[in-house]
Design an enzyme around this catalytic site. Structure first.
Site, short mmCIF file in Angstrom:
data_model
loop_
_atom_site.label_atom_id
_atom_site.label_comp_id
_atom_site.label_asym_id
_atom_site.label_seq_id
_atom_site.Cartn_x
_atom_site.Cartn_y
_atom_site.Cartn_z
N SER A 45 36.83 31.47 29.49
CA SER A 45 38.23 31.47 29.94
C SER A 45 38.44 30.77 31.28
O SER A 45 39.56 30.36 31.58
CB SER A 45 38.74 32.91 30.06
OG SER A 45 37.89 33.66 30.90
N ASP A 341 45.05 37.33 37.43
CA ASP A 341 45.17 38.58 36.67
C ASP A 341 43.98 39.46 37.08
O ASP A 341 43.31 39.15 38.06
CB ASP A 341 45.28 38.32 35.15
CG ASP A 341 44.06 37.60 34.57
OD1 ASP A 341 42.97 37.67 35.18
OD2 ASP A 341 44.20 36.96 33.50
N HIS A 344 40.75 36.98 36.21
CA HIS A 344 40.64 35.53 36.47
C HIS A 344 41.23 35.10 37.81
O HIS A 344 42.29 35.61 38.21
CB HIS A 344 41.34 34.75 35.35
CG HIS A 344 40.81 35.09 34.00
ND1 HIS A 344 41.46 35.97 33.16
CD2 HIS A 344 39.70 34.69 33.35
CE1 HIS A 344 40.76 36.09 32.04
NE2 HIS A 344 39.68 35.33 32.12
#
Ligand SMILES: *[C@@H]1O[C@H](CO)[C@@H](O)[C@H](O)[C@H]1NC(C)=O
Ligand SMILES: *[C@@H]1O[C@H](CO)[C@@H](O)[C@H](O)[C@H]1NC(C)=O
Length: 367
Positions: A45, A341, A344
């Site tokens: 990610s 978040d 991340h």
């Protein structure tokens, strides 16, 4: 004056390094041609630009407030308020402004020629990690890379495609979700993926290292030569791990940080051995852990004010869809946060990482 200024850069290596943060693109570009024809990316990610958008997985972020600081405010599927390290590197290297997702249906021939990302949020070195999130495994990413090569040959011809494949920069970053999903916070509905039932931390690190080494070898066999391979960050300091630990003062989870550290300590010499055994390869370990330690210990140096919470929602536990649901609670200025978040980094933190990587790691790959 401008010409003299430029020739001084070429002759004075130290000068180049110390000023790299601001003018690297110019130096690396030389006569206007980027030193790497393309940037090709594999991983998780932290490097996915939207490959998961069309896949049936919960690991998505192609909705607001994700992307709110991306050019045009577009939620692309990047797990960030804006760009990723790979985007900043592409730009600093003079290649292009952003690295698009290989599975983006809007992808153009030109996008392919200058580089794409095969990374998939939720993926890892361990097949079980990608399987539990129904995302793209590292093996499958390498298969897409092989498919990419035949598309590239169709666009630029055999000879130019070979040049692009061998001269390009490969940026690889994964492994966080192996610990975050499969080992420490595995999904209780997928009991068979509780790697902590099967491995001690050291055994799991060794398992990941052997898988990772196999993938580097596979990429080399597929034509990659210049590889920049990220280590793990301070996984135990993410807002979500601080929240799970549930201690006063929201400290980092030391056990998880020690696991990241052990992985890094074993990964760096493994990559050095791989480079020694693979003729014509340059394989550079890229330390992310200590960049993040610097930022967490000295946030104001980078303009950060908040270290323990993310920007989206309450910043305590939200990621993905939960960020969408709690979007109205999000912070006004994400540049003040290390984390976007609960898992991340923000675009600003990704930029801090890219600046260090440009100065510290890229020169070795340019030799
Ligand atoms: C991971 O999955 C791929 C197929 O998707 C398979 O070829 C490979 O052997 C698997 N690796 C391990 C260690 O199970
Ligand atoms: C997963 O394994 C660890 C280690 O054995 C254990 O502490 C944990 O309770 C397990 N989780 C579940 C849901 O079984």
């Amino acid at each position: 004056m401008a010409a003299l200024w430029k020739s001084e850069f070429v002759s004075t290596a130290f000068f180049v390094v110390s000023f790299c943060l601001t003018i690297c693109a110019e130096v690396v570009q030389g006569q206007g041609t980027p030193r790497f024809p393309a940037l090709l990316v594999l991983g998780d990610s932290t490097l996915d630009a939207g490959n998961n958008n069309g896949i049936n997985t919960p690991a998505k972020s192609n909705f607001a407030p994700y992307g709110r600081d991306f050019p045009g405010g577009v939620p692309t599927g990047r797990f960030s308020n804006g760009k990723l390290t790979s985007d900043f590197l592409a730009s600093a290297l003079g290649i292009k402004e952003t690295i698009p997702a290989y599975l983006d249906p809007q992808l153009t021939s030109n996008d392919l020629v200058t580089g794409v990302t095969f990374a998939s949020a939720g993926s890892g070195y361990d097949n079980a990690t990608a399987e539990s999130g129904n995302v793209i495994s590292f093996d499958q990413q390498i298969s897409y890379f092989r498919q990419y090569q035949s598309r590239l040959r169709g666009i630029v011809g055999e000879q130019e495609a070979s040049r692009i494949i061998s001269d390009s920069l490969y940026y690889i970053g994964t492994g966080s979700a192996d610990f975050g999903v499969s080992y420490f916070n595995f999904n209780p509905r997928n009991l068979r993926y509780n790697r902590s039932l099967q491995f001690t931390i050291s055994q799991y690190v060794d398992y990941l290292i052997s898988l990772g080494a196999g993938y580097i070898q596979k990429l080399y066999n597929a034509g990659a030569r210049k590889m920049l391979v990220g280590g793990l960050s301070i996984l135990g300091c993410s807002p979500s791990e601080r929240t799970y630990l549930a201690l006063a003062g929201r400290p980092c989870n030391d056990r998880i940080n020690q696991a990241s550290n052990e992985f890094n300590r074993k990964w760096e010499p493994t990559l050095a051995r791989l480079q020694a055994s693979l003729p014509g390869s340059t394989i550079v370990y890229s330390d992310i852990y200590n960049i993040a330690v610097q930022a967490v210990q000295n946030p104001s140096y980078y303009g950060f004010l908040e270290v323990t919470r993310g920007c989206c929602g309450t910043g305590l536990a939200e990621v993905g869809q939960q960020c969408r649901q709690a979007a109205r609670l999000s912070c006004p200025d994400a540049d003040r946060f290390i984390y976007w978040d609960s898992v991340h980094p923000t675009q600003r933190m990704y930029q801090v990482i890219a600046n260090v990587v440009m100065e510290r790691d890229i020169p070795t790959l340019l030799n």
